[in-house]
Design a protein around this motif. Structure first.
Motif, PDB file in Angstrom:
ATOM      1  N   ALA A  56      -8.615   6.960  46.087  1.00  0.00           N
ATOM      2  CA  ALA A  56      -7.479   7.640  45.187  1.00  0.00           C
ATOM      3  C   ALA A  56      -6.714   6.484  45.349  1.00  0.00           C
ATOM      4  CB  ALA A  56      -7.133   8.925  46.012  1.00  0.00           C
ATOM      5  N   GLU A  57      -6.236   5.833  46.306  1.00  0.00           N
ATOM      6  CA  GLU A  57      -5.247   4.774  46.442  1.00  0.00           C
ATOM      7  C   GLU A  57      -5.678   3.428  45.340  1.00  0.00           C
ATOM      8  OE1 GLU A  57      -3.224   1.802  49.514  1.00  0.00           O
ATOM      9  OE2 GLU A  57      -4.400   3.210  50.045  1.00  0.00           O
ATOM     10  N   ARG A  58      -7.021   3.310  45.549  1.00  0.00           N
ATOM     11  CA  ARG A  58      -7.537   2.396  44.561  1.00  0.00           C
ATOM     12  C   ARG A  58      -7.449   2.688  43.171  1.00  0.00           C
ATOM     13  NH1 ARG A  58     -13.676   0.679  44.245  1.00  0.00           N
ATOM     14  NH2 ARG A  58     -13.808  -0.903  42.870  1.00  0.00           N
ATOM     15  N   GLU A  59      -7.910   3.868  42.791  1.00  0.00           N
ATOM     16  CA  GLU A  59      -7.516   4.266  41.495  1.00  0.00           C
ATOM     17  C   GLU A  59      -6.191   4.169  41.061  1.00  0.00           C
ATOM     18  OE1 GLU A  59      -9.216   8.226  41.198  1.00  0.00           O
ATOM     19  OE2 GLU A  59     -11.215   7.635  41.416  1.00  0.00           O
ATOM     20  N   GLU A  60      -5.342   4.616  41.959  1.00  0.00           N
ATOM     21  CA  GLU A  60      -3.880   4.459  41.509  1.00  0.00           C
ATOM     22  C   GLU A  60      -3.366   3.039  41.573  1.00  0.00           C
ATOM     23  OE1 GLU A  60      -0.111   5.777  40.529  1.00  0.00           O
ATOM     24  OE2 GLU A  60      -1.863   6.727  40.953  1.00  0.00           O
ATOM     25  N   GLN A  61      -3.935   2.119  42.155  1.00  0.00           N
ATOM     26  CA  GLN A  61      -3.745   0.594  42.046  1.00  0.00           C
ATOM     27  C   GLN A  61      -4.030   0.004  40.829  1.00  0.00           C
ATOM     28  OE1 GLN A  61      -5.094  -1.376  45.444  1.00  0.00           O
ATOM     29  NE2 GLN A  61      -3.228  -1.036  46.689  1.00  0.00           N
ATOM     30  N   ILE A  62      -5.250   0.414  40.285  1.00  0.00           N
ATOM     31  CA  ILE A  62      -5.973   0.035  39.157  1.00  0.00           C
ATOM     32  C   ILE A  62      -5.201   0.627  37.937  1.00  0.00           C
ATOM     33  CG2 ILE A  62      -8.037   0.165  37.673  1.00  0.00           C
ATOM     34  CD1 ILE A  62      -9.758   0.272  40.166  1.00  0.00           C
ATOM     35  N   ARG A  63      -4.698   1.937  38.086  1.00  0.00           N
ATOM     36  CA  ARG A  63      -4.033   2.443  36.912  1.00  0.00           C
ATOM     37  C   ARG A  63      -2.681   1.765  36.759  1.00  0.00           C
ATOM     38  NH1 ARG A  63      -0.222   6.288  36.109  1.00  0.00           N
ATOM     39  NH2 ARG A  63       0.011   6.634  38.298  1.00  0.00           N
ATOM     40  N   ALA A  64      -1.889   1.444  37.816  1.00  0.00           N
ATOM     41  CA  ALA A  64      -0.698   0.826  37.731  1.00  0.00           C
ATOM     42  C   ALA A  64      -0.829  -0.634  37.280  1.00  0.00           C
ATOM     43  CB  ALA A  64       0.013   0.596  39.084  1.00  0.00           C
ATOM     44  N   THR A  65      -1.802  -1.340  37.899  1.00  0.00           N
ATOM     45  CA  THR A  65      -2.038  -2.733  37.172  1.00  0.00           C
ATOM     46  C   THR A  65      -2.351  -2.721  35.657  1.00  0.00           C
ATOM     47  OG1 THR A  65      -2.834  -3.477  39.373  1.00  0.00           O
ATOM     48  CG2 THR A  65      -3.435  -4.766  37.597  1.00  0.00           C
ATOM     49  N   PHE A  66      -3.251  -1.621  35.481  1.00  0.00           N
ATOM     50  CA  PHE A  66      -3.730  -1.635  33.842  1.00  0.00           C
ATOM     51  C   PHE A  66      -2.395  -1.417  33.088  1.00  0.00           C
ATOM     52  CE2 PHE A  66      -4.626   1.291  30.198  1.00  0.00           C
ATOM     53  CZ  PHE A  66      -5.686   0.166  29.447  1.00  0.00           C
ATOM     54  N   ILE A  67      -1.534  -0.568  33.414  1.00  0.00           N
ATOM     55  CA  ILE A  67      -0.119  -0.175  32.775  1.00  0.00           C
ATOM     56  C   ILE A  67       0.698  -1.474  32.733  1.00  0.00           C
ATOM     57  CG2 ILE A  67       1.952   1.136  32.909  1.00  0.00           C
ATOM     58  CD1 ILE A  67       0.162   3.574  33.974  1.00  0.00           C
ATOM     59  N   HIS A  68       0.770  -2.085  33.666  1.00  0.00           N
ATOM     60  CA  HIS A  68       1.564  -3.350  33.904  1.00  0.00           C
ATOM     61  C   HIS A  68       1.163  -4.335  33.066  1.00  0.00           C
ATOM     62  CE1 HIS A  68       4.038  -6.193  35.437  1.00  0.00           C
ATOM     63  NE2 HIS A  68       2.875  -7.244  35.519  1.00  0.00           N
ATOM     64  N   THR A  69      -0.555  -4.329  32.926  1.00  0.00           N
ATOM     65  CA  THR A  69      -0.967  -5.415  31.993  1.00  0.00           C
ATOM     66  C   THR A  69      -0.584  -4.991  30.706  1.00  0.00           C
ATOM     67  OG1 THR A  69      -2.762  -5.890  33.807  1.00  0.00           O
ATOM     68  CG2 THR A  69      -3.096  -6.714  31.403  1.00  0.00           C
ATOM     69  N   ARG A  70      -0.814  -4.002  30.188  1.00  0.00           N
ATOM     70  CA  ARG A  70      -0.746  -3.424  28.721  1.00  0.00           C
ATOM     71  C   ARG A  70       0.673  -3.587  28.553  1.00  0.00           C
ATOM     72  NH1 ARG A  70      -3.788   0.486  26.479  1.00  0.00           N
ATOM     73  NH2 ARG A  70      -2.731   0.286  24.762  1.00  0.00           N
ATOM     74  N   THR A  71       1.681  -3.438  29.390  1.00  0.00           N
ATOM     75  CA  THR A  71       3.214  -3.543  28.881  1.00  0.00           C
ATOM     76  C   THR A  71       3.568  -5.114  28.772  1.00  0.00           C
ATOM     77  OG1 THR A  71       3.895  -1.745  30.278  1.00  0.00           O
ATOM     78  CG2 THR A  71       5.516  -3.138  29.940  1.00  0.00           C
TER      79      THR A  71
END
Length: 696
Positions: free
Chosen positions: A371-386
């Motif tokens: 779950a923590e890994r999925e959260e990190q991946i999601r946050a990284t993806f959002i930061h990259t998109r922004t």
């Protein structure tokens, strides 16, 4: 899946047994082991019962002999006393015990009793010898002579051996030949010694019987009559000796009537004592057999009861352990009942429960890490998109603004505007390329750095073009200045050209201002590009961090998998140690016949090899021999033993049933096979002689 190379290799002697037991389940193995262990107990109890039964039958056969000896001794006493004997009771006793096989002796006695000379001293002596022979045969055929107990043996000896001996000697002493022949005197002297010896033997038998008996001494009180008979036999022998010493010229006849009467009285009491001793022995043997069989049966029932309990517990524990381990292997961590005893299955149950708890904790940790890994991946993806969107929008805004200004400022300068438009197109292409690269930044972050580098190069080109435009504007100003100067020289005619020169000068000034603004804008774009590069680098570092975190999670998962595999290997190894819980076949030598000491030399024939060996014992079914050196023999090896039996060379074929080391050689247990009738007869004769030596 287990690695067979990691399994411990069993000891070589156990491999055949394991090859059989490994085909069955644990409960089946336990039942088979119990049955195997019960067989020797049942066989031993049966053998004991048969042995005791044979001893009781032996004693019962002796009792049948006593029932015939009593009337025979009474007939003998009547004959010696000079009375007319009656053989009716003796014939009835012989008929009632046909197994004794004394019919011929009975017929001989009856013929002598009915003979015309039966009433003469010589006839009575012959009849007494016939009756004594019948008593001796009864003693042999009824096992009385082979009586194994000391208490009854000496009573038997007094009845079967010594008393008939004394009575026959008395009958013979009562019928001396007339005259004073030396042979007659010597014969009478021998009879006197026989009477004295018989009396002493009778007294010794009574004394030894009383000392050796384990029964109540009061039960031997009737033997006092035998003591009186012994004393009378001794007195009669002494009297006969005295008479011979005083009347050598005419030996007198002895008077055996008193001895015969005392013998008749002693016969009834002694036979009753002997029968009571034999009955007590039979009762003791049967009671001991019953007691032993009851104890054996009780032990057998307890053993079966305990074995059933162990079988049930083992089967139940194995099923619980198997269910628990199967659920773990399938990923089901639901708590299940497990063995809780203090044995190995209880330890396995505790280990399985601990493994289940550990796996549950590990599963929870893995779920939290995922779950923590999925959260990190999601946050990284959002930061990259922004970041991508901001970079694209900012670059688009800067380029659009610069393009508009360049188009407005260079609208009148076609070539310069075309060059600026070309530069704008180049910038637009770079921006499109940067936008395409930015869209792929998640998969290829390093390509984004190259695109930013290309954008920086393009901006530098724009800066060069702006410098060129600035140079053109400067030249234009110089041209305008020259045109103004020339117009001033021309005077009124150059006044229109002066206006044009001023316009050109103003256009050059405006162009130079726009160029400076473009250079400033391009510098800002370069700064922004560097910021974008830094952001992409940070993003790449973040992605690398994500990869490192993913790799760490993979290592954690791999480590957990190794832990689970190690736990699986450990459980597999414990089940294998219950099942090498693992029977010692013990081989017991059960001799079917009795062995007697028989230490003589013999020749052992093994194929073409002949060797002198020594007997250790001998029986009807086999022998035990000792070899001086080692041989290559084993159980089942056919051999021959050549030995001397009854004075003749005898071949005893057989095979080896037991081999044991003995000094430099071997001790072989040999079982006879297919003996010839001659060899069997000689062997039986030798064994009877050995048995007589042992029991006498």
């Amino acid at each position: 899946m287990t690695d067979d190379r990691a399994l411990p290799r069993p000891p070589r002697p156990l491999r055949p047994a394991l090859a059989v037991t490994d085909r069955f389940r644990t409960s089946t193995r336990l039942v088979a082991l119990v049955l195997v262990l019960l067989v020797p107990g049942v066989v031993s109890a049966s053998a004991f019962a048969r042995t005791v039964g044979a001893q009781a039958s032996f004693a019962e056969q002796e009792r049948s002999g006593v029932r015939v000896v009593e009337p025979a001794l009474l007939v003998l006493a009547d004959v010696v006393a000079g009375r007319d004997p009656s053989t009716v009771d003796l014939a009835a006793a012989v008929a009632a015990n046909p197994g004794l096989g004394v019919d011929d002796q009975l017929v001989a006695v009856e013929e002598l009793v009915q003979a015309p000379e039966a009433g003469t001293p010589a006839g009575r002596a012959d009849t007494a010898e016939a009756v004594a022979a019948l008593v001796t045969e009864v003693g042999n055929s009824s096992n009385l002579i082979l009586d194994p107990d000391l208490d009854s043996f000496y009573v038997m000896d007094s009845l079967v051996v010594q008393l008939p001996r004394a009575l026959v000697a008395a009958a013979q002493a009562a019928a001396p030949d007339p005259g004073a022949d030396a042979d007659v005197i010597a014969r009478q002297a021998v009879l006197a010694g026989t009477l004295s010896g018989a009396g002493a033997s009778l007294a010794g038998d009574v004394t030894t019987a009383r000392e050796s008996t384990a029964a109540d001494p009061a039960g031997l009180a009737p033997l006092d009559d035998m003591t009186l008979a012994a004393e009378e036999a001794g007195r009669l022998g002494t009297s006969l000796s005295t008479t011979l010493s005083t009347t050598l010229d005419s030996p007198a006849a002895a008077d055996p009537e008193q001895l015969a009467d005392l013998a008749a009285a002693a016969t009834g009491s002694a036979t009753q004592v002997l029968d009571d001793l034999l009955s007590a022995r039979i009762d003791r043997l049967e009671a001991g057999r019953t007691r032993t069989l009851l104890v054996s049966l009780g032990g057998l029932l307890v053993a079966v009861w305990l074995a059933a309990a162990v079988w049930w517990r083992t089967r139940s524990d194995v099923a619980l352990v198997l269910t628990g381990v199967t659920s773990l292997s399938s990923g089901d961590l639901t708590p299940r009942p497990l063995p809780g005893g203090k044995d190995e299955f209880g330890d396995i149950g505790t280990a399985v429960a601990g493994a289940r708890e550990q796996l549950a904790h590990q599963q929870a940790d893995l779920a939290a890490a995922a779950a923590e890994r999925e959260e990190q991946i999601r946050a990284t993806f959002i930061h990259t998109r922004t970041a991508e969107k901001q970079s694209r929008e900012r670059a688009q805004t800067v380029i659009t603004t610069a393009s508009r200004e360049i188009i407005q400022e260079l609208n009148d300068v076609v070539q310069q505007v075309a060059a600026v438009r070309a530069a704008a197109g180049t910038i637009d292409q770079r921006v499109v390329a940067a936008d395409a690269v930015t869209r792929g930044v998640v998969d290829q972050a390093r390509a984004a750095d190259e695109v930013v580098g290309a954008l920086t190069s393009s901006l530098r080109s724009i800066t060069g073009m702006a410098a060129t435009i600035a140079g053109v504007a400067g030249q234009t100003k110089l041209l305008a200045l020259n045109a103004t100067i020339e117009a001033a020289r021309a005077g009124e005619a150059g006044r229109g050209f002066t206006v044009v020169a001023e316009e050109v000068k103003a256009l050059a000034t405006a162009t130079a201002g726009s160029t400076e603004q473009i250079a400033t804008t391009v510098a800002e774009v370069e700064n922004n590009a560097r910021a974008v590069s830094t952001s992409i680098t940070s993003m790449s570092a973040g992605i690398s961090g994500i990869d490192e975190a993913s790799e760490a999670l993979r290592r954690v998962a791999a480590g957990q998998l190794e832990v689970v595999e190690a736990l699986d290997r450990a459980m597999s190894s414990t089940m294998r140690r219950i099942e090498d819980m693992s029977d010692i076949a013990a081989q017991l030598e059960r001799r079917r016949t009795e062995r007697f000491p028989f230490v003589v030399d013999a020749v052992l024939v093994l194929g073409a090899d002949r060797m002198t060996v020594r007997h250790a014992d001998l029986g009807a079914g086999g022998t035990r021999v000792v070899t001086p050196r080692a041989l290559r023999v084993g159980a089942g090896t056919p051999i021959e033993v050549q030995t001397v039996l009854d004075g003749r060379e005898t071949v005893l074929p057989g095979h080896v049933v037991r081999v044991e080391p003995h000094g430099d050689g071997l001790e072989l247990g040999v079982e006879f096979v297919a003996l010839s009738p001659e060899a069997s007869a000689r062997l039986d004769k030798v064994l009877r002689g050995l048995e007589t030596c042992v029991t006498s």
